[in-house]
Design a protein around this motif. Sequence first.
Motif, PDB file in Angstrom:
ATOM      1  N   ILE A 144      36.202  55.424  24.493  1.00 38.49           N
ATOM      2  CA  ILE A 144      34.809  55.887  24.594  1.00 38.49           C
ATOM      3  C   ILE A 144      34.359  55.792  26.049  1.00 38.49           C
ATOM      4  O   ILE A 144      34.622  54.797  26.739  1.00 38.49           O
ATOM      5  CB  ILE A 144      33.886  55.041  23.702  1.00 38.49           C
ATOM      6  N   ALA A 145      33.661  56.836  26.501  1.00 40.91           N
ATOM      7  CA  ALA A 145      32.993  56.836  27.804  1.00 40.91           C
ATOM      8  C   ALA A 145      31.495  56.966  27.566  1.00 40.91           C
ATOM      9  O   ALA A 145      31.063  57.821  26.786  1.00 40.91           O
ATOM     10  CB  ALA A 145      33.493  57.999  28.660  1.00 40.91           C
ATOM     11  N   THR A 146      30.705  56.127  28.226  1.00 38.14           N
ATOM     12  CA  THR A 146      29.272  56.132  27.939  1.00 38.14           C
ATOM     13  C   THR A 146      28.481  55.520  29.079  1.00 38.14           C
ATOM     14  O   THR A 146      29.045  54.944  30.020  1.00 38.14           O
ATOM     15  CB  THR A 146      28.988  55.371  26.628  1.00 38.14           C
ATOM     16  N   PHE A 147      27.172  55.665  28.985  1.00 39.87           N
ATOM     17  CA  PHE A 147      26.218  54.959  29.842  1.00 39.87           C
ATOM     18  C   PHE A 147      25.623  53.822  29.010  1.00 39.87           C
ATOM     19  O   PHE A 147      25.073  54.074  27.925  1.00 39.87           O
ATOM     20  CB  PHE A 147      25.087  55.892  30.282  1.00 39.87           C
ATOM     21  N   ILE A 148      25.703  52.616  29.505  1.00 41.58           N
ATOM     22  CA  ILE A 148      25.049  51.485  28.839  1.00 41.58           C
ATOM     23  C   ILE A 148      23.746  51.212  29.573  1.00 41.58           C
ATOM     24  O   ILE A 148      23.739  50.939  30.774  1.00 41.58           O
ATOM     25  CB  ILE A 148      25.955  50.242  28.828  1.00 41.58           C
ATOM     26  N   THR A 149      22.644  51.316  28.842  1.00 42.46           N
ATOM     27  CA  THR A 149      21.324  51.143  29.438  1.00 42.46           C
ATOM     28  C   THR A 149      20.528  50.110  28.661  1.00 42.46           C
ATOM     29  O   THR A 149      20.963  49.609  27.614  1.00 42.46           O
ATOM     30  CB  THR A 149      20.539  52.476  29.460  1.00 42.46           C
ATOM     31  N   ASP A 150      19.317  49.841  29.158  1.00 47.82           N
ATOM     32  CA  ASP A 150      18.422  48.907  28.476  1.00 47.82           C
ATOM     33  C   ASP A 150      17.820  49.510  27.215  1.00 47.82           C
ATOM     34  O   ASP A 150      17.171  48.798  26.442  1.00 47.82           O
ATOM     35  CB  ASP A 150      17.301  48.463  29.423  1.00 47.82           C
ATOM     36  N   GLU A 151      18.034  50.804  26.992  1.00 49.90           N
ATOM     37  CA  GLU A 151      17.425  51.479  25.849  1.00 49.90           C
ATOM     38  C   GLU A 151      18.413  51.768  24.721  1.00 49.90           C
ATOM     39  O   GLU A 151      18.018  52.305  23.687  1.00 49.90           O
ATOM     40  CB  GLU A 151      16.784  52.793  26.306  1.00 49.90           C
ATOM     41  N   GLY A 152      19.679  51.434  24.902  1.00 51.85           N
ATOM     42  CA  GLY A 152      20.685  51.729  23.896  1.00 51.85           C
ATOM     43  C   GLY A 152      21.317  50.480  23.322  1.00 51.85           C
ATOM     44  O   GLY A 152      20.866  49.354  23.555  1.00 51.85           O
ATOM     45  N   ILE A 153      22.372  50.679  22.553  1.00 47.33           N
ATOM     46  CA  ILE A 153      23.122  49.575  21.968  1.00 47.33           C
ATOM     47  C   ILE A 153      23.580  48.621  23.069  1.00 47.33           C
ATOM     48  O   ILE A 153      23.930  49.039  24.174  1.00 47.33           O
ATOM     49  CB  ILE A 153      24.331  50.112  21.163  1.00 47.33           C
ATOM     50  N   ARG A 213      18.925  54.186  34.366  1.00 49.58           N
ATOM     51  CA  ARG A 213      18.753  52.924  33.653  1.00 49.58           C
ATOM     52  C   ARG A 213      20.059  52.174  33.364  1.00 49.58           C
ATOM     53  O   ARG A 213      20.099  51.317  32.478  1.00 49.58           O
ATOM     54  CB  ARG A 213      18.022  53.190  32.329  1.00 49.58           C
ATOM     55  N   THR A 214      21.119  52.453  34.102  1.00 47.84           N
ATOM     56  CA  THR A 214      22.396  51.831  33.775  1.00 47.84           C
ATOM     57  C   THR A 214      22.409  50.337  34.100  1.00 47.84           C
ATOM     58  O   THR A 214      21.936  49.901  35.147  1.00 47.84           O
ATOM     59  CB  THR A 214      23.554  52.502  34.534  1.00 47.84           C
ATOM     60  N   LEU A 215      22.984  49.558  33.191  1.00 45.89           N
ATOM     61  CA  LEU A 215      23.230  48.144  33.452  1.00 45.89           C
ATOM     62  C   LEU A 215      24.354  48.017  34.486  1.00 45.89           C
ATOM     63  O   LEU A 215      25.190  48.915  34.620  1.00 45.89           O
ATOM     64  CB  LEU A 215      23.640  47.427  32.174  1.00 45.89           C
ATOM     65  N   ASP A 216      24.376  46.904  35.204  1.00 46.57           N
ATOM     66  CA  ASP A 216      25.505  46.651  36.091  1.00 46.57           C
ATOM     67  C   ASP A 216      26.788  46.684  35.262  1.00 46.57           C
ATOM     68  O   ASP A 216      26.892  46.013  34.228  1.00 46.57           O
ATOM     69  CB  ASP A 216      25.356  45.281  36.750  1.00 46.57           C
ATOM     70  N   PRO A 217      27.791  47.449  35.691  1.00 50.32           N
ATOM     71  CA  PRO A 217      28.964  47.623  34.832  1.00 50.32           C
ATOM     72  C   PRO A 217      29.771  46.350  34.607  1.00 50.32           C
ATOM     73  O   PRO A 217      30.324  46.160  33.520  1.00 50.32           O
ATOM     74  CB  PRO A 217      29.789  48.682  35.579  1.00 50.32           C
ATOM     75  N   PHE A 218      29.840  45.488  35.593  1.00 52.05           N
ATOM     76  CA  PHE A 218      30.660  44.287  35.417  1.00 52.05           C
ATOM     77  C   PHE A 218      29.978  43.265  34.514  1.00 52.05           C
ATOM     78  O   PHE A 218      30.650  42.558  33.753  1.00 52.05           O
ATOM     79  CB  PHE A 218      31.018  43.707  36.787  1.00 52.05           C
ATOM     80  N   VAL A 219      28.660  43.200  34.565  1.00 48.74           N
ATOM     81  CA  VAL A 219      27.927  42.355  33.619  1.00 48.74           C
ATOM     82  C   VAL A 219      28.098  42.896  32.206  1.00 48.74           C
ATOM     83  O   VAL A 219      28.393  42.149  31.257  1.00 48.74           O
ATOM     84  CB  VAL A 219      26.437  42.280  34.005  1.00 48.74           C
ATOM     85  N   ALA A 220      27.912  44.214  32.047  1.00 48.24           N
ATOM     86  CA  ALA A 220      28.026  44.824  30.719  1.00 48.24           C
ATOM     87  C   ALA A 220      29.436  44.673  30.150  1.00 48.24           C
ATOM     88  O   ALA A 220      29.617  44.328  28.972  1.00 48.24           O
ATOM     89  CB  ALA A 220      27.635  46.296  30.793  1.00 48.24           C
ATOM     90  N   LEU A 221      30.450  44.909  30.974  1.00 46.71           N
ATOM     91  CA  LEU A 221      31.820  44.803  30.488  1.00 46.71           C
ATOM     92  C   LEU A 221      32.211  43.364  30.181  1.00 46.71           C
ATOM     93  O   LEU A 221      33.014  43.106  29.279  1.00 46.71           O
ATOM     94  CB  LEU A 221      32.781  45.416  31.505  1.00 46.71           C
ATOM     95  N   SER A 222      31.638  42.405  30.896  1.00 42.22           N
ATOM     96  CA  SER A 222      31.891  40.995  30.570  1.00 42.22           C
ATOM     97  C   SER A 222      31.323  40.652  29.205  1.00 42.22           C
ATOM     98  O   SER A 222      31.933  39.892  28.438  1.00 42.22           O
ATOM     99  CB  SER A 222      31.292  40.089  31.649  1.00 42.22           C
TER     100      SER A 222
END
Length: 276
Positions: free
Chosen positions: A5-14, A59-68
Amino acid sequence: MKFGIATFITDEGIRPGPLGAALEARGFDSLFIAEHSHIPASRESPYPGGGELPRVYYRTLDPFVALSSAAAATQNLLLATGIALVPQRDVIHLANEAASLDVVSDGRAALGVGAGWNREEMRNHGTDPKTRGARMGEQLAALKEIWTKEQAEFHGAYVDFDPIFAWPKPVQSPHLPIYVGGESKAALDRLARYGDAWLPRAQTTSDQLNEVRRWLADQGRTDVPFTIFGASRDQEALDGFAEGGVQRVTFYLGTKPESETLRDLDELAALADSRR
């Protein structure tokens, strides 16, 4: 083919933890997430997709925080940036963040990289858009030095540091893989010189895939796997990826609340199962 899956992780989504767990439970092998540090309020750079810039870019979260966070909720999922905007980043911090993700995930990290398109965003980070490609090449070379040497040293036009100690080192050997995004001549040269895998966009055809594979072989690189970034559900396109010898396809997942996301994932998982 494998499917991710490829996506944008934001404060408004899962949230990334539940998303990672949901992907692993449905048989997906990977999660690639985009990043933008910010979007300048005054911008002349056109959105490559055409039209207005989608809300998720702001609105993207920092990728390394999100992936952790996703790492803590999973056991086998590959966790990757798709893509990290390397020319906008300090290379020593980037080396530390990526290696730290590899450590906390027990060797499941990958660094997807690209030069970026938003010139105003780059300038806010002190990067000249005209030199971003040359800067990125030096940064990728410096990353490898930092990850693999006890005392790393690099002297270039854009990256310059005397010997340093920098831990942690990646779990994977010799380092976590670098997935190079982009289809331009500059991106392909970067892939041949620094990359461990290619991350082309979903518009890439089977003829283009085969052409790049032949070109890489001419450069002495017969070891480069291909991962498609952000594919749709189009069956003809999926056939083309299979014909082009793609190792992995990542489906684009829209950014939605958890309940809606899980429904979308059920549909994508069924499609992936039908293609295995």
